[in-house]
Enzyme design. Structure first.
Site, PDB file in Angstrom:
ATOM      1  N   ASP A  42      11.327   2.075   7.004  1.00  0.00           N
ATOM      2  CA  ASP A  42      10.891   0.586   7.181  1.00  0.00           C
ATOM      3  C   ASP A  42      12.188  -0.201   7.142  1.00  0.00           C
ATOM      4  O   ASP A  42      12.862  -0.589   6.351  1.00  0.00           O
ATOM      5  CB  ASP A  42      10.040   0.382   5.894  1.00  0.00           C
ATOM      6  CG  ASP A  42       9.291  -1.137   6.303  1.00  0.00           C
ATOM      7  OD1 ASP A  42       9.997  -1.916   7.098  1.00  0.00           O
ATOM      8  OD2 ASP A  42       8.378  -1.558   5.716  1.00  0.00           O
ATOM      9  N   ASP A  80      -8.848   6.451   9.564  1.00  0.00           N
ATOM     10  CA  ASP A  80      -9.887   5.666   9.095  1.00  0.00           C
ATOM     11  C   ASP A  80      -9.952   4.354  10.100  1.00  0.00           C
ATOM     12  O   ASP A  80     -10.878   3.460   9.913  1.00  0.00           O
ATOM     13  CB  ASP A  80      -9.448   5.031   7.702  1.00  0.00           C
ATOM     14  CG  ASP A  80     -10.380   4.169   7.026  1.00  0.00           C
ATOM     15  OD1 ASP A  80     -11.536   4.664   6.732  1.00  0.00           O
ATOM     16  OD2 ASP A  80     -10.101   2.868   6.732  1.00  0.00           O
ATOM     17  N   HIS A 129     -13.431   3.068   8.689  1.00  0.00           N
ATOM     18  CA  HIS A 129     -12.807   1.742   8.366  1.00  0.00           C
ATOM     19  C   HIS A 129     -13.056   1.396   7.050  1.00  0.00           C
ATOM     20  O   HIS A 129     -13.576   0.470   6.803  1.00  0.00           O
ATOM     21  CB  HIS A 129     -12.755   0.762   9.145  1.00  0.00           C
ATOM     22  CG  HIS A 129     -11.735  -0.359   9.394  1.00  0.00           C
ATOM     23  ND1 HIS A 129     -11.265  -0.789  10.251  1.00  0.00           N
ATOM     24  CD2 HIS A 129     -10.824  -0.392   8.182  1.00  0.00           C
ATOM     25  CE1 HIS A 129     -10.242  -1.658  10.013  1.00  0.00           C
ATOM     26  NE2 HIS A 129      -9.979  -1.533   8.794  1.00  0.00           N
ATOM     27  N   ALA A 151     -11.312   2.511   4.052  1.00  0.00           N
ATOM     28  CA  ALA A 151     -10.219   3.045   3.032  1.00  0.00           C
ATOM     29  C   ALA A 151     -10.276   1.749   2.033  1.00  0.00           C
ATOM     30  O   ALA A 151     -10.001   2.119   0.740  1.00  0.00           O
ATOM     31  CB  ALA A 151      -9.071   3.192   3.554  1.00  0.00           C
ATOM     32  N   ILE A 163       1.016  -1.443   0.127  1.00  0.00           N
ATOM     33  CA  ILE A 163       0.065  -0.050  -0.182  1.00  0.00           C
ATOM     34  C   ILE A 163       0.821   1.252   0.068  1.00  0.00           C
ATOM     35  O   ILE A 163       0.702   2.168  -0.643  1.00  0.00           O
ATOM     36  CB  ILE A 163      -1.095   0.009   1.160  1.00  0.00           C
ATOM     37  CG1 ILE A 163      -2.054  -1.290   1.124  1.00  0.00           C
ATOM     38  CG2 ILE A 163      -1.640   1.092   1.273  1.00  0.00           C
ATOM     39  CD1 ILE A 163      -2.655  -1.305   2.408  1.00  0.00           C
ATOM     40  N   GLU A 209     -13.517  -0.072  17.615  1.00  0.00           N
ATOM     41  CA  GLU A 209     -14.335   0.271  16.561  1.00  0.00           C
ATOM     42  C   GLU A 209     -15.984  -0.494  16.660  1.00  0.00           C
ATOM     43  O   GLU A 209     -15.794  -1.746  16.693  1.00  0.00           O
ATOM     44  CB  GLU A 209     -13.656  -0.292  15.139  1.00  0.00           C
ATOM     45  CG  GLU A 209     -12.288   0.472  14.700  1.00  0.00           C
ATOM     46  CD  GLU A 209     -11.707  -0.052  13.508  1.00  0.00           C
ATOM     47  OE1 GLU A 209     -12.152  -1.157  13.175  1.00  0.00           O
ATOM     48  OE2 GLU A 209     -10.749   0.552  13.129  1.00  0.00           O
ATOM     49  N   ALA A 234      -3.957   2.228   8.736  1.00  0.00           N
ATOM     50  CA  ALA A 234      -3.703   0.976   8.641  1.00  0.00           C
ATOM     51  C   ALA A 234      -4.432   0.234  10.130  1.00  0.00           C
ATOM     52  O   ALA A 234      -5.105  -0.500   9.913  1.00  0.00           O
ATOM     53  CB  ALA A 234      -2.067   1.126   9.157  1.00  0.00           C
ATOM     54  N   ARG A 235      -4.005   0.459  11.328  1.00  0.00           N
ATOM     55  CA  ARG A 235      -4.611   0.164  12.478  1.00  0.00           C
ATOM     56  C   ARG A 235      -4.455   1.254  13.509  1.00  0.00           C
ATOM     57  O   ARG A 235      -3.672   1.968  13.676  1.00  0.00           O
ATOM     58  CB  ARG A 235      -3.841  -1.310  13.202  1.00  0.00           C
ATOM     59  CG  ARG A 235      -4.123  -2.501  12.112  1.00  0.00           C
ATOM     60  CD  ARG A 235      -5.463  -2.952  12.576  1.00  0.00           C
ATOM     61  NE  ARG A 235      -5.597  -4.053  11.710  1.00  0.00           N
ATOM     62  CZ  ARG A 235      -6.125  -4.523  10.659  1.00  0.00           C
ATOM     63  NH1 ARG A 235      -6.494  -3.337   9.818  1.00  0.00           N
ATOM     64  NH2 ARG A 235      -6.479  -5.661  10.053  1.00  0.00           N
TER      65      ARG A 235
END
Length: 328
Positions: free
Chosen positions: A181, A266, A290, A292, A162, A271, A241-242
């Protein structure tokens, strides 16, 4: 011959029918639990060999109640809802969907970033309340004018599928794209994306920080007050992401104090977020449910690809996109 059983847990906004049809055509008996409740799942899937998982938590205790289970196929790229260590101990396959909505999530992240940079929600509010461009240019609350995107740096935390897609989409818009990363394959590092060795260094060098990490014990709460304090005054945070990657109290404080000009979320730690969650009510934090990943194409892929994983495992002994390989 005994007919194998496959069970969908909770499907939320997805229609399981296309995936269920694939499984039925492949010889499975298919059930839809429509629940995250472990008692409901244990009863519905007591004889199942395959569990297709939405957001339901599949922990050690639930796995103890599913003795025939052989494969867990998630309807998402993430698989943090599954106790993968417990699955591995039992010799179970776990699969995920690494690319079902790569483009969709990347586009949503870019749209969120640009909405923040251009301050589109405030522009919308100005018109709806009877104002015009002078009211936007000289706001009563002292908000700054939008900044030119080509003078800003987009920072990517994580450089998986992504984030790499987002880097490609964002390169013509932002002045610089940078990333950190430590686990990324150098051979897959995109051309034109500057490399930073640490999150702290990246946070200090970017104007929009976009998160693209899985949720693991080491990433839980990774974006905390320390990281947010390093960000440039007036910068933005995007999280598709989370939710648990970000410390929510620290985020609210960073926006309140002006360290961040805003954020777009998002995903959330809980949730849907409860009614009294400060994230729901902050005027500079933009929210989406959530969603996306959600397009007409991805909605079908999210139920068909897990089914294809289960069918491949049943026919060949190996699924298409394993996240946990018990034979390794």
């Amino acid at each position: 011959m005994h007919q194998p059983v496959a069970v969908f847990t909770d499907t939320e906004d997805l229609d399981p029918e296309p995936g269920a049809r694939l499984l039925a055509d492949a010889g499975f008996a298919v059930r839809v639990a429509g629940s995250r409740d472990p008692d409901v799942l244990a009863a519905t899937a007591e004889d199942a060999v395959a569990l297709i998982v939405g957001y339901a938590r599949v922990d050690d205790a639930l796995l103890d109640r599913l003795p025939h289970l052989r494969i867990l196929a998630t309807m998402s790229a993430g698989h943090d809802m599954i106790d993968t260590a417990a699955a591995r101990r039992r010799g179970l396959w776990v699969t995920n969907l690494p690319d079902a909505a790569t483009e969709d999530v990347a586009v949503h992240a870019l749209a969120s970033a640009l909405s923040l940079v251009r301050d589109l929600p405030r522009a919308d509010s100005v018109v709806r309340t009877g104002g015009w461009n002078a009211d936007f240019a000289v706001p009563a609350d002292g908000a700054p004018l939008p900044r030119r995107a080509s003078e800003l740096t987009l920072g990517l935390v994580g450089l998986g599928r992504i984030a790499r897609k987002l880097a490609t989409l964002a390169a013509p818009v932002f002045g610089r794209v940078a990333a950190c990363d430590p686990y990324a394959d150098p051979a897959l590092w995109p051309e034109g994306v500057e490399r930073y060795e640490s999150l702290d260094a990246l946070a200090a060098a970017t104007d929009v920080l976009s998160l693209h990490l899985p949720l693991t014990p080491s990433t839980h709460g990774l974006v905390d007050a320390k990281v947010l304090d390093r960000m440039r005054p007036g910068s933005f945070l995007v999280n598709v992401a989370r939710g648990e990657l970000v410390a929510p109290d620290a985020l609210v404080d960073a926006v309140d104090t002006g360290r961040l000009a805003g954020a777009a979320l998002d995903v959330f730690p809980v949730e849907p977020p409860p009614a009294d969650d400060p994230l729901r009510h902050h005027p500079r934090i933009r929210l989406s449910p959530h969603s996306a990943y959600l397009t007409d194409a991805s909605r079908r892929a999210y139920v068909c690809k897990p089914a294809e994983n289960v069918i491949a495992w049943h026919r060949t002994g190996r699924p298409l996109t394993p996240a946990v390989d018990p034979t390794a």
